[in-house]
Scaffold this active site. Structure first.
Site, PDB file in Angstrom:
ATOM      1  N   SER A   1       6.630  17.319  -0.078  1.00 11.60           N
ATOM      2  CA  SER A   1       7.634  17.433  -0.676  1.00 11.60           C
ATOM      3  C   SER A   1       8.445  18.250   0.591  1.00 11.60           C
ATOM      4  O   SER A   1       8.789  19.802   0.230  1.00 11.60           O
ATOM      5  CB  SER A   1       7.330  18.393  -1.874  1.00 11.60           C
TER       6      SER A   1
ATOM      7  N   HIS B   1      -1.297   5.817   3.831  1.00 12.39           N
ATOM      8  CA  HIS B   1      -0.952   6.520   3.454  1.00 12.39           C
ATOM      9  C   HIS B   1      -2.117   7.292   2.578  1.00 12.39           C
ATOM     10  O   HIS B   1      -2.506   5.749   1.936  1.00 12.39           O
ATOM     11  CB  HIS B   1       0.753   6.038   2.863  1.00 12.39           C
TER      12      HIS B   1
ATOM     13  N   LYS C   1       9.252   4.899   0.844  1.00  9.47           N
ATOM     14  CA  LYS C   1       7.930   4.562  -0.198  1.00  9.47           C
ATOM     15  C   LYS C   1       9.500   2.848  -1.075  1.00  9.47           C
ATOM     16  O   LYS C   1       9.607   2.023  -0.228  1.00  9.47           O
ATOM     17  CB  LYS C   1       8.196   5.167  -1.733  1.00  9.47           C
TER      18      LYS C   1
ATOM     19  N   GLY D   1       5.073  14.113  -3.839  1.00 10.05           N
ATOM     20  CA  GLY D   1       6.283  14.437  -4.844  1.00 10.05           C
ATOM     21  C   GLY D   1       6.276  14.994  -5.917  1.00 10.05           C
ATOM     22  O   GLY D   1       6.905  14.362  -7.367  1.00 10.05           O
TER      23      GLY D   1
ATOM     24  N   GLU E   1      -0.958   6.748  -0.862  1.00  9.60           N
ATOM     25  CA  GLU E   1      -0.559   6.197  -2.414  1.00  9.60           C
ATOM     26  C   GLU E   1      -1.396   4.963  -1.797  1.00  9.60           C
ATOM     27  O   GLU E   1      -1.721   4.065  -2.919  1.00  9.60           O
ATOM     28  CB  GLU E   1       0.780   6.276  -2.143  1.00  9.60           C
TER      29      GLU E   1
ATOM     30  N   ASN F   1      10.154   8.497   5.243  1.00 12.09           N
ATOM     31  CA  ASN F   1       8.317   6.791   4.453  1.00 12.09           C
ATOM     32  C   ASN F   1       9.966   7.124   3.181  1.00 12.09           C
ATOM     33  O   ASN F   1       9.844   7.755   2.360  1.00 12.09           O
ATOM     34  CB  ASN F   1       7.501   7.855   3.871  1.00 12.09           C
TER      35      ASN F   1
ATOM     36  N   GLU G   1      -0.536  14.942   5.100  1.00  9.31           N
ATOM     37  CA  GLU G   1      -0.116  15.959   4.089  1.00  9.31           C
ATOM     38  C   GLU G   1      -0.757  15.754   2.486  1.00  9.31           C
ATOM     39  O   GLU G   1      -1.788  14.591   1.929  1.00  9.31           O
ATOM     40  CB  GLU G   1       0.439  13.436   3.390  1.00  9.31           C
TER      41      GLU G   1
HETATM   42  P1  PGA Z   1       7.773  13.679  -0.080  1.00  9.26           P
HETATM   43  O1  PGA Z   1       6.447  12.075   0.383  1.00  9.26           O
HETATM   44  O2  PGA Z   1       8.197  14.323   0.911  1.00  9.26           O
HETATM   45  O3  PGA Z   1       8.240  13.131  -1.781  1.00  9.26           O
HETATM   46  O4  PGA Z   1       6.476  14.661  -1.087  1.00  9.26           O
HETATM   47  C1  PGA Z   1       6.154  12.740   1.140  1.00  9.26           C
HETATM   48  C2  PGA Z   1       5.100  11.561   1.998  1.00  9.26           C
HETATM   49  O5  PGA Z   1       4.413  11.157   0.502  1.00  9.26           O
HETATM   50  O6  PGA Z   1       4.942  10.540   2.922  1.00  9.26           O
END
Ligand code: PGA
Length: 250
Positions: A212, A95, A11, A173, A97, A9, A167
């Site tokens: 992560s 997601h 983003k 992140g 976010e 992803n 997640e």
């Molecule tokens: P990350 O993000 O691997 O940077 O923690 C995962 C995600 O939000 O899909």
């Protein structure tokens, strides 16, 4: 029986030249991988050029969101058939976010899943608890309602196409990964709930872990029975890191 899926992803990262350069590099590095499905989800503007670049390779392309209507006066939105038109076969839906910053709810997630499926896109549906919800011991309650309300009212055939991504919001992140045991516990729970909704379909459903994931922790996570792949943000942005993730078993 469940083929692993390693999904990146990206983003809101990478211009078109940056995105194309990365897949050019990556496709050679992972050309011999057959036992893992590979998916990359660039920003909307890069979908078409990236999909063109990976044609004939083992890399699938997905969007990071979609809107449920087919066309019309919805300024700023992108319809499912426009996403397939750009060369995508997958789409990330719900997601955290998007839930956090753009007001997505289980109800909008459900509409988007149905729209994706009716356009032939495979939805990667994200669920996960916040830190506060984990501390308040409501993780399973939150996950259960995200699965039951978000992924409801599908035919068994449709339900079988859905990919679910667990997640935990506190692990995205932040560098904090759920331990393989913590993740496995929630993955098994998701499979149980999905099984109550759609019967034996759940046995074949791929449940990805995200939060992560990186080359140093991927193989421990992937050893767990109910973890069928990763949804990876930060570590999917560099070809060599993503290569290591795709080749976690080697
Ligand atoms: P990350 O993000 O691997 O940077 O923690 C995962 C995600 O939000 O899909």
């Amino acid at each position: 029986m469940r083929k692993p899926l390693m999904a990146g992803n990206w983003k809101m990262n990478k211009t078109i030249p940056e995105a194309v350069a990365m897949v050019k590099e990556l496709k050679g590095k992972i050309a011999d991988v057959k036992d893992v499905d590979v998916l990359l989800c660039p920003v909307f503007t890069a979908l078409y050029p990236v999909a063109n670049e990976v044609k004939g390779s083992n890399i699938n392309i997905g969007a990071q969101d979609l809107f449920w209507e087919a066309k019309g006066a919805f300024t700023g939105e992108v319809a499912p058939n426009m996403i397939t038109d750009a060369g995508c076969s997958f789409v990330i839906i719900g997601h955290s976010e998007r839930r956090q910053y753009f007001g997505e709810t289980n109800e909008t997630v459900n509409k988007k899943i149905k729209a994706a499926l009716s356009s032939g896109l495979i939805p990667v549906v994200c669920v996960g608890e916040t830190l506060k919800e984990r501390e308040d011991n409501v993780t399973f309650k939150v996950i259960e309602s995200q699965v039951r309300e978000g992924i409801k009212d599908l035919s068994k055939e449709e339900a079988a196409k859905v990919v679910i991504a667990y997640e935990p919001v506190w692990a995205i992140g932040t560098g904090k990964t759920a331990t393989p045991d913590q993740a496995q516990e929630v993955h098994a729970f998701i499979r149980k709930v999905y099984g109550e909704m759609y019967g034996d379909v759940a046995e074949g459903t791929r449940i990805l872990y995200g939060g992560s994931v990186k080359p140093s922790n991927v193989s421990e996570l992937m050893k767990k029975e109910d973890i069928d792949g990763g949804l990876v943000g930060g570590a999917s942005l560099k070809a060599e890191d993503f290569e290591a993730l795709v080749k976690y078993g080697k």
